[in-house]
Design a protein around this motif. Structure first.
Motif, mmCIF file in Angstrom:
data_model
loop_
_atom_site.group_PDB
_atom_site.id
_atom_site.type_symbol
_atom_site.label_atom_id
_atom_site.label_comp_id
_atom_site.label_asym_id
_atom_site.label_seq_id
_atom_site.Cartn_x
_atom_site.Cartn_y
_atom_site.Cartn_z
ATOM 1 N N VAL A 42 0.881 -1.167 0.000
ATOM 2 C CA VAL A 42 0.000 0.000 0.000
ATOM 3 C C VAL A 42 0.916 1.214 0.000
ATOM 4 C CG1 VAL A 42 -1.820 1.246 1.208
ATOM 5 C CG2 VAL A 42 -1.769 -1.260 1.290
ATOM 6 N N PHE A 43 0.708 2.119 -0.955
ATOM 7 C CA PHE A 43 1.579 3.279 -1.114
ATOM 8 C C PHE A 43 0.752 4.558 -1.173
ATOM 9 C CE2 PHE A 43 3.627 6.328 -4.076
ATOM 10 C CZ PHE A 43 4.697 6.684 -3.276
ATOM 11 N N VAL A 44 1.182 5.563 -0.418
ATOM 12 C CA VAL A 44 0.541 6.880 -0.370
ATOM 13 C C VAL A 44 1.488 7.883 -1.040
ATOM 14 C CG1 VAL A 44 -0.226 8.726 1.170
ATOM 15 C CG2 VAL A 44 -0.705 6.335 1.751
ATOM 16 N N PRO A 45 1.099 8.455 -2.204
ATOM 17 C CA PRO A 45 2.004 9.354 -2.927
ATOM 18 C C PRO A 45 1.864 10.827 -2.508
ATOM 19 C CG PRO A 45 0.090 8.961 -4.269
ATOM 20 C CD PRO A 45 -0.103 8.171 -2.992
ATOM 21 N N HIS A 46 1.848 11.073 -1.218
ATOM 22 C CA HIS A 46 1.674 12.437 -0.716
ATOM 23 C C HIS A 46 2.734 12.721 0.338
ATOM 24 C CE1 HIS A 46 -2.116 12.578 -2.841
ATOM 25 N NE2 HIS A 46 -2.491 11.462 -2.223
ATOM 26 N N ALA B 16 0.878 12.997 4.234
ATOM 27 C CA ALA B 16 -0.009 11.908 4.646
ATOM 28 C C ALA B 16 0.841 10.656 4.806
ATOM 29 C CB ALA B 16 -1.117 11.684 3.615
ATOM 30 N N GLY B 17 0.273 9.636 5.436
ATOM 31 C CA GLY B 17 0.999 8.393 5.622
ATOM 32 C C GLY B 17 0.036 7.233 5.747
ATOM 33 N N VAL B 18 0.598 6.054 5.950
ATOM 34 C CA VAL B 18 -0.218 4.848 6.085
ATOM 35 C C VAL B 18 0.366 4.018 7.225
ATOM 36 C CG1 VAL B 18 1.060 3.556 4.326
ATOM 37 C CG2 VAL B 18 -1.315 2.962 4.791
ATOM 38 N N SER B 19 -0.533 3.408 8.007
ATOM 39 C CA SER B 19 -0.078 2.644 9.163
ATOM 40 C C SER B 19 -1.014 1.469 9.445
ATOM 41 C CB SER B 19 -0.008 3.540 10.405
ATOM 42 O OG SER B 19 -1.285 4.085 10.697
ATOM 43 N N ILE B 20 -0.518 0.552 10.245
ATOM 44 C CA ILE B 20 -1.335 -0.537 10.773
ATOM 45 C C ILE B 20 -1.476 -0.284 12.266
ATOM 46 C CG2 ILE B 20 -1.426 -3.004 11.281
ATOM 47 C CD1 ILE B 20 0.046 -3.493 8.640
ATOM 48 N N SER C 191 4.386 3.879 3.012
ATOM 49 C CA SER C 191 4.077 2.577 2.419
ATOM 50 C C SER C 191 4.068 1.486 3.480
ATOM 51 C CB SER C 191 5.066 2.224 1.305
ATOM 52 O OG SER C 191 6.351 1.991 1.839
ATOM 53 N N LEU C 192 3.306 0.447 3.173
ATOM 54 C CA LEU C 192 3.240 -0.767 3.995
ATOM 55 C C LEU C 192 3.417 -1.955 3.081
ATOM 56 C CD1 LEU C 192 -0.023 -0.190 6.069
ATOM 57 C CD2 LEU C 192 2.318 -0.077 6.930
ATOM 58 N N THR C 193 4.079 -2.964 3.559
ATOM 59 C CA THR C 193 4.183 -4.227 2.833
ATOM 60 C C THR C 193 3.574 -5.307 3.711
ATOM 61 O OG1 THR C 193 6.220 -3.494 1.763
ATOM 62 C CG2 THR C 193 5.747 -5.858 1.733
ATOM 63 N N MET C 194 2.634 -6.053 3.144
ATOM 64 C CA MET C 194 1.968 -7.118 3.881
ATOM 65 C C MET C 194 2.042 -8.418 3.102
ATOM 66 S SD MET C 194 -1.364 -5.003 5.043
ATOM 67 C CE MET C 194 -1.330 -4.090 3.513
ATOM 68 N N ILE C 195 2.042 -9.504 3.828
ATOM 69 C CA ILE C 195 1.975 -10.831 3.238
ATOM 70 C C ILE C 195 0.526 -11.110 2.838
ATOM 71 C CG2 ILE C 195 2.218 -13.298 3.749
ATOM 72 C CD1 ILE C 195 4.427 -12.427 5.789
ATOM 73 N N ILE C 196 0.346 -11.686 1.656
ATOM 74 C CA ILE C 196 -0.966 -12.178 1.244
ATOM 75 C C ILE C 196 -0.962 -13.684 1.475
ATOM 76 C CG2 ILE C 196 -2.595 -12.516 -0.658
ATOM 77 C CD1 ILE C 196 -1.358 -9.998 -1.964
ATOM 78 N N ASP C 197 -1.924 -14.149 2.260
ATOM 79 C CA ASP C 197 -2.059 -15.574 2.554
ATOM 80 C C ASP C 197 -3.521 -15.967 2.368
ATOM 81 O OD1 ASP C 197 -1.122 -18.135 3.501
ATOM 82 O OD2 ASP C 197 -2.140 -17.688 5.388
ATOM 83 N N GLN C 198 -3.755 -16.983 1.567
ATOM 84 C CA GLN C 198 -5.104 -17.472 1.273
ATOM 85 C C GLN C 198 -5.999 -16.342 0.746
ATOM 86 O OE1 GLN C 198 -6.607 -19.731 4.633
ATOM 87 N NE2 GLN C 198 -4.693 -20.853 4.802
ATOM 88 N N GLY C 199 -5.409 -15.474 -0.066
ATOM 89 C CA GLY C 199 -6.155 -14.406 -0.722
ATOM 90 C C GLY C 199 -6.473 -13.207 0.141
ATOM 91 N N LEU C 200 -5.866 -13.105 1.325
ATOM 92 C CA LEU C 200 -6.129 -11.989 2.241
ATOM 93 C C LEU C 200 -4.822 -11.379 2.729
ATOM 94 C CD1 LEU C 200 -8.838 -13.664 4.501
ATOM 95 C CD2 LEU C 200 -9.230 -11.871 2.801
ATOM 96 N N PRO C 201 -4.817 -10.049 2.961
ATOM 97 C CA PRO C 201 -3.632 -9.471 3.597
ATOM 98 C C PRO C 201 -3.538 -10.016 5.020
ATOM 99 C CG PRO C 201 -5.364 -7.819 3.369
ATOM 100 C CD PRO C 201 -5.846 -9.057 2.692
ATOM 101 N N GLY D 169 -5.970 -3.024 11.764
ATOM 102 C CA GLY D 169 -6.542 -2.433 10.573
ATOM 103 C C GLY D 169 -5.511 -1.570 9.877
ATOM 104 N N ILE D 170 -5.812 -1.196 8.644
ATOM 105 C CA ILE D 170 -4.914 -0.370 7.831
ATOM 106 C C ILE D 170 -5.522 1.024 7.787
ATOM 107 C CG2 ILE D 170 -3.786 -0.120 5.590
ATOM 108 C CD1 ILE D 170 -4.528 -3.193 5.215
ATOM 109 N N PHE D 171 -4.697 2.036 8.036
ATOM 110 C CA PHE D 171 -5.205 3.397 8.159
ATOM 111 C C PHE D 171 -4.422 4.380 7.296
ATOM 112 C CE2 PHE D 171 -6.418 1.138 11.895
ATOM 113 C CZ PHE D 171 -7.743 1.519 12.083
ATOM 114 N N PHE D 172 -5.161 5.208 6.575
ATOM 115 C CA PHE D 172 -4.613 6.354 5.863
ATOM 116 C C PHE D 172 -4.591 7.489 6.876
ATOM 117 C CE2 PHE D 172 -4.633 10.195 3.463
ATOM 118 C CZ PHE D 172 -3.973 9.917 2.279
ATOM 119 N N ASN D 173 -3.443 8.114 7.065
ATOM 120 C CA ASN D 173 -3.286 9.189 8.046
ATOM 121 C C ASN D 173 -3.110 10.520 7.344
ATOM 122 O OD1 ASN D 173 -2.920 7.662 10.751
ATOM 123 N ND2 ASN D 173 -1.672 6.561 9.267
#
Length: 135
Positions: A38-42, A45-49, A97-107, A114-118
């Motif tokens: 997940v990438f925020v091009p600003h 602003a930022g992104v967090s879990i 940006s955040l990097t997450m593992i996808i397992d069984q079709g889910l992050p 949860g994932i948050f746009f700040n």
């Protein structure tokens, strides 16, 4: 690999849960095992879990970020406003940006994560990108 672009409108200095949007993007990608970015091009602003369990927790996070980096007029750089200048520092601290593992079709997230746009400036029209790749 898939890349999706998502838009949102923010008010000033708040967190917006984007977990459902990211999950939908992962599902639409068809990737069942891989990586999601997940990438925020600003720059203000930022992104967090974080925990979604109690929304007041996110208010505490933003309150403490504001205590660490208050809006002030003595920043060496002043783009639009002192709030914008403070937003640049907050964005660097939180990350874009955040990097997450996808397992069984889910992050892969913890039980109450949860994932948050700040938003650290605003109000703004914003966007974020979700990119999914297979193992």
């Amino acid at each position: 690999m898939t890349l999706s672009n998502h838009k949102l409108v923010t008010s000033d200095n708040a967190a917006y849960e984007i977990t459902a949007t990211v999950r939908e993007a992962v599902a639409a990608s068809g990737v069942t095992s891989g990586i999601c970015v997940v990438f925020v091009p600003h720059t203000t602003a930022g992104v967090s879990i974080s925990s979604f369990w109690d929304p007041k927790g996110l208010e505490d996070v933003h309150d403490d970020i504001n205590r660490l980096v208050p809006t002030r007029i003595d920043f060496k750089h002043q783009f639009d406003t002192p709030q914008d200048a403070a937003g640049h520092v907050k964005s660097v601290l939180v990350g874009v940006s955040l990097t997450m593992i996808i397992d069984q079709g889910l992050p892969l997230l913890g039980h109450s994560q949860g994932i948050f746009f700040n938003e650290f400036d605003g109000p703004r029209s914003r966007q974020f990108f979700v990119k999914c790749t297979n193992d």
